[in-house]
Write an enzyme that holds these catalytic residues in place. Structure first.
Site, mmCIF file in Angstrom:
data_model
loop_
_atom_site.group_PDB
_atom_site.id
_atom_site.type_symbol
_atom_site.label_atom_id
_atom_site.label_comp_id
_atom_site.label_asym_id
_atom_site.label_seq_id
_atom_site.Cartn_x
_atom_site.Cartn_y
_atom_site.Cartn_z
ATOM 1 N N GLU A 122 5.694 0.542 -8.640
ATOM 2 C CA GLU A 122 4.695 -0.295 -9.312
ATOM 3 C C GLU A 122 5.309 -1.628 -9.742
ATOM 4 O O GLU A 122 5.910 -1.722 -10.813
ATOM 5 C CB GLU A 122 4.113 0.437 -10.531
ATOM 6 C CG GLU A 122 3.048 -0.398 -11.252
ATOM 7 C CD GLU A 122 2.425 0.303 -12.460
ATOM 8 O OE1 GLU A 122 2.852 1.420 -12.792
ATOM 9 O OE2 GLU A 122 1.520 -0.274 -13.066
ATOM 10 N N LYS A 163 1.918 0.818 -5.995
ATOM 11 C CA LYS A 163 0.921 0.636 -7.076
ATOM 12 C C LYS A 163 0.982 -0.817 -7.524
ATOM 13 O O LYS A 163 1.769 -1.174 -8.418
ATOM 14 C CB LYS A 163 1.203 1.595 -8.239
ATOM 15 C CG LYS A 163 0.268 1.381 -9.431
ATOM 16 C CD LYS A 163 0.267 2.533 -10.400
ATOM 17 C CE LYS A 163 -0.553 2.186 -11.632
ATOM 18 N NZ LYS A 163 -0.858 3.326 -12.483
HETATM 19 C C1 5MM Z 1 -1.282 4.135 -18.741
HETATM 20 O O1 5MM Z 1 -0.402 3.042 -19.017
HETATM 21 C C2 5MM Z 1 0.859 3.104 -18.383
HETATM 22 C C3 5MM Z 1 1.992 3.177 -19.325
HETATM 23 O O2 5MM Z 1 2.192 2.036 -20.051
HETATM 24 P P1 5MM Z 1 3.336 1.999 -21.211
HETATM 25 O O3 5MM Z 1 4.627 2.488 -20.638
HETATM 26 O O4 5MM Z 1 3.367 0.545 -21.540
HETATM 27 O O5 5MM Z 1 2.859 2.836 -22.332
HETATM 28 C C4 5MM Z 1 0.939 1.969 -17.339
HETATM 29 O O6 5MM Z 1 2.181 1.920 -16.689
HETATM 30 C C5 5MM Z 1 -0.109 2.231 -16.339
HETATM 31 O O7 5MM Z 1 0.164 3.410 -15.609
HETATM 32 C C6 5MM Z 1 -0.303 1.106 -15.340
HETATM 33 O O8 5MM Z 1 -0.046 -0.155 -15.884
HETATM 34 C C7 5MM Z 1 -1.747 1.131 -14.886
HETATM 35 O O9 5MM Z 1 -2.567 1.124 -16.030
HETATM 36 P P2 5MM Z 1 -3.774 0.094 -16.106
HETATM 37 O O10 5MM Z 1 -4.317 0.272 -17.495
HETATM 38 O O11 5MM Z 1 -3.178 -1.250 -15.841
HETATM 39 O O12 5MM Z 1 -4.719 0.550 -15.008
#
Ligand code: 5MM
Length: 341
Positions: A179, A221
């Site tokens: 990602e 991702k």
């Molecule tokens: C769910 O959020 C994930 C974890 O974030 P933190 O480590 O900052 O708590 C994040 O990595 C997430 O899997 C991705 O960014 C995709 O989430 P979004 O909200 O962007 O779809």
């Protein structure tokens, strides 16, 4: 469930299915719970996630796997069933976030590099025993071109770490989700997002090749290509689709089986409409689906609001968003289906 990396990756991006990113770290889930007035405790986090994992229709028909946080992969439901077993019973695959977060990159103000490689081989072996068959590592690339952000060093440091992570995952029999998130928070236009995303993906695939990562056993991702939020512009789904596919055709090898987008702060319906537009201009060499956190969970969080009496409403909200994104992953979503709900 087959254990070959290629088969796990294919199952993650099976037709019309996508990932639920429920891997919020303790700090992030607290911020989400603060918005709905719920105290973040081990039990409230468990209750909330159990609600989604027990949403039968969503989990069996639309969700291929769930990205978990370290706490959650070890947690048991209120009745004592491991949460991992609830996910598996629905036919979905448990996954795990293994990075330790984005930290300031020394010498490069405004840039970050994601950490977490120390001890990763041992942690992956432990997560495999706990049932994880895929993992996730998120690199964060911010855009602030006036300040020289991102630097070339930030892009290459993050790509190198992603490749080392991916190689360790494959050694452990775990599919790496790579990602590299180019943030959509800045004031940049869509062309700048495209250019920075392109530099990032070129470097990423260079490093994955150098690390001998088998691309057929990986999932990308990424962010979609769109104008930054502070630019005041909202890119149309057609524009997003055209620029995003142009980017991937130029940078992502066809050996990669699937691309599962992050939502990155897009509105729920915007993330769905953009994914639909991307699939509507296919066919493409890769499956294109969702791995949404916020765009799948904002609605169920609000509907649930921490009350046991709202579990059915929370599950209905989650099922609706999962259904809409299932249709978008097939290029069959229409805005009228949102109103009909
Ligand atoms: C769910 O959020 C994930 C974890 O974030 P933190 O480590 O900052 O708590 C994040 O990595 C997430 O899997 C991705 O960014 C995709 O989430 P979004 O909200 O962007 O779809």
């Amino acid at each position: 469930m087959s254990e070959r990396l290629e088969d796990i990756a294919a199952a993650i991006v099976a037709d019309g299915k996508g990932l639920l990113a429920a891997d919020e770290s303790s700090g992030t889930i607290k911020k989400r719970f603060d918005v709905i007035g719920v105290e973040s405790t081990a039990d409230s986090r468990r209750d909330y996630r159990e609600m989604m994992f027990r949403a039968r229709e969503a989990m069996t028909r639309y969700i291929s796997g769930v990205i978990l946080y370290d706490e959650t992969i070890r947690q048991k439901a209120a009745d004592g069933t491991p949460l991992v077993d609830i996910i598996k019973a629905a036919g979905a695959i448990p996954g795990i976030k293994v990075d330790a977060g984005a930290k300031s990159l020394a010498g490069f103000p405004g840039d970050t590099v994601t950490e977490g490689l120390d001890g990763l081989r041992e942690r992956l072996a432990d997560y495999y025993k706990l049932g994880a068959r895929f993992a996730k590592w998120r690199a964060v690339i911010d855009i602030d071109t006036g300040k020289g952000v991102p630097s070339a060093n930030s892009i290459s440091s993050n790509a190198h770490a992603l490749a080392r992570y991916a190689a360790l995952c494959q050694e452990a029999g775990i599919v790496p989700i790579v990602e590299p998130e180019v943030l959509m928070d800045g004031a940049h236009d869509i062309d700048t997002c495209y250019a920075i995303s392109k530099a990032t993906l070129i470097k990423l695939y260079d490093e994955l090749h150098a690390a001998r990562v088998v691309l057929e056993g990986t999932i990308l991702k990424p962010n979609m290509v769109l104008a930054g939020r502070k630019s005041g512009k909202v890119s149309s789904p057609e524009e997003v689709a055209e620029m995003t596919i142009k980017l991937f055709r130029e940078t992502v090898p066809a050996a990669v089986p699937g691309i599962a987008f992050l939502s990155g702060g897009q509105e729920d319906e915007e993330a769905t409409a953009n994914l639909n537009a991307i699939n509507a201009i296919g066919p493409h060499p890769w499956k294109l689906t969702f791995s949404y956190g916020r765009a799948l969970q904002a609605a169920p969080q609000k509907a649930w609001s921490g009350k046991a009496s709202n579990v059915a409403a929370g599950q209905a909200a989650f099922t609706h968003r999962a259904h809409m994104n299932h249709l978008a992953a097939l290029g069959k979503w229409k805005a009228s289906l949102e109103q009909a709900a």
